[in-house]
Design a protein around this motif. Sequence first.
Motif, PDB file in Angstrom:
ATOM      1  N   HIS A   1      42.796  39.794  30.718  1.00 31.73           N
ATOM      2  CA  HIS A   1      41.940  40.985  30.710  1.00 31.73           C
ATOM      3  C   HIS A   1      42.421  42.010  29.685  1.00 31.73           C
ATOM      4  O   HIS A   1      41.640  42.528  28.897  1.00 31.73           O
ATOM      5  CB  HIS A   1      41.916  41.650  32.082  1.00 31.73           C
ATOM      6  CG  HIS A   1      41.340  40.783  33.152  1.00 31.73           C
ATOM      7  ND1 HIS A   1      40.108  40.198  33.043  1.00 31.73           N
ATOM      8  CD2 HIS A   1      41.832  40.400  34.345  1.00 31.73           C
ATOM      9  CE1 HIS A   1      39.876  39.483  34.124  1.00 31.73           C
ATOM     10  NE2 HIS A   1      40.911  39.591  34.920  1.00 31.73           N
TER      11      HIS A   1
ATOM     12  N   ASP B   1      41.192  33.827  31.453  1.00 36.54           N
ATOM     13  CA  ASP B   1      40.820  34.702  32.555  1.00 36.54           C
ATOM     14  C   ASP B   1      39.462  35.333  32.242  1.00 36.54           C
ATOM     15  O   ASP B   1      39.367  36.240  31.416  1.00 36.54           O
ATOM     16  CB  ASP B   1      41.900  35.770  32.760  1.00 36.54           C
ATOM     17  CG  ASP B   1      42.044  36.179  34.218  1.00 36.54           C
ATOM     18  OD1 ASP B   1      41.161  35.812  35.020  1.00 36.54           O
ATOM     19  OD2 ASP B   1      43.028  36.872  34.552  1.00 36.54           O
TER      20      ASP B   1
ATOM     21  N   SER C   1      44.345  35.794  38.751  1.00 38.02           N
ATOM     22  CA  SER C   1      45.136  36.210  37.586  1.00 38.02           C
ATOM     23  C   SER C   1      46.629  35.975  37.822  1.00 38.02           C
ATOM     24  O   SER C   1      47.363  35.632  36.892  1.00 38.02           O
ATOM     25  CB  SER C   1      44.889  37.687  37.256  1.00 38.02           C
ATOM     26  OG  SER C   1      43.533  37.879  36.893  1.00 38.02           O
TER      27      SER C   1
HETATM   28 MG    MG Z   1      41.916  38.761  37.812  1.00 40.51          MG
END
Ligand code: MG
Length: 228
Positions: free
Chosen positions: A86, A158, A46
């Motif tokens: 996320h 992601d 990320s």
């Molecule tokens: Mg991540």
Amino acid sequence: MADAPAIELTGVGRRYGERWALRDATVTVPAGATLVIFGPNGAGKSTLLRVLATLLRPHTGTASVLGEELPRREWAVRGKVGLLAHDALLYRDLSARENLRFHARLHKLGEERAEQLLEATRLLPRADDPVRTLSRGLLQRVAVCRAVLHDPPLLLLDEPRANLDPAAAELIEPLIGRESGRTRVITSHDPVGGLAEADLALGLRNGSQALLGPTSEIDTAAVEALYR
Ligand code: MG
Ligand code: ADP
């Protein structure tokens, strides 16, 4: 002449406080190609996506995204990337329609594009409910709409299918799949699916590059070894 690479990173590193989350990332992604990033939780996946999205500045190395050097030209990059993260990057008290219209205004787009995406992802029946009342799967569909609204040439995804059942995953495929024609960077924990949908694979472990190459030359065992 061949197109310039969509992404060129050389020795890119980033820390949070004293701790390095990403070290010496060196990778080139040709325009139109898909890069899959594997690695266990905390590996730095990320962080790398956030650097590419210009949300974090590198502490070492040089980075160029869509021909623009970071961080100097980050404002120019911002309009050309779509990030699916996320945290869905949505205003939770606003509806899906309000979120997308708001985002459309930022990109100086009309309202038709938002309506078209709501319809394509079958969100119209819930388009006026606050997004905080939506299930994770529906929220993810709104987040996909938001990420592709401005038709970005580069998508940063992601774990894009994390909360989706197979039918919903199919629904967003034309928007974020290979058929979307965009350059893509995808994080994944699925060696078979991840290798199948990408041209290049990068494996991260504790922030360092442990694996890099064309997916045709990487087998699932090498990906699984990242997780041991
Ligand atoms: Mg991540
Ligand atoms: P991944 O996406 O592969 O799970 P991340 O890039 O989120 O990994 O995290 C890499 C490392 O950086 C981890 O050790 C994580 O705890 C740390 N980290 C991530 N975000 C932050 C933050 N906002 N502040 C401090 N440390 C962070």
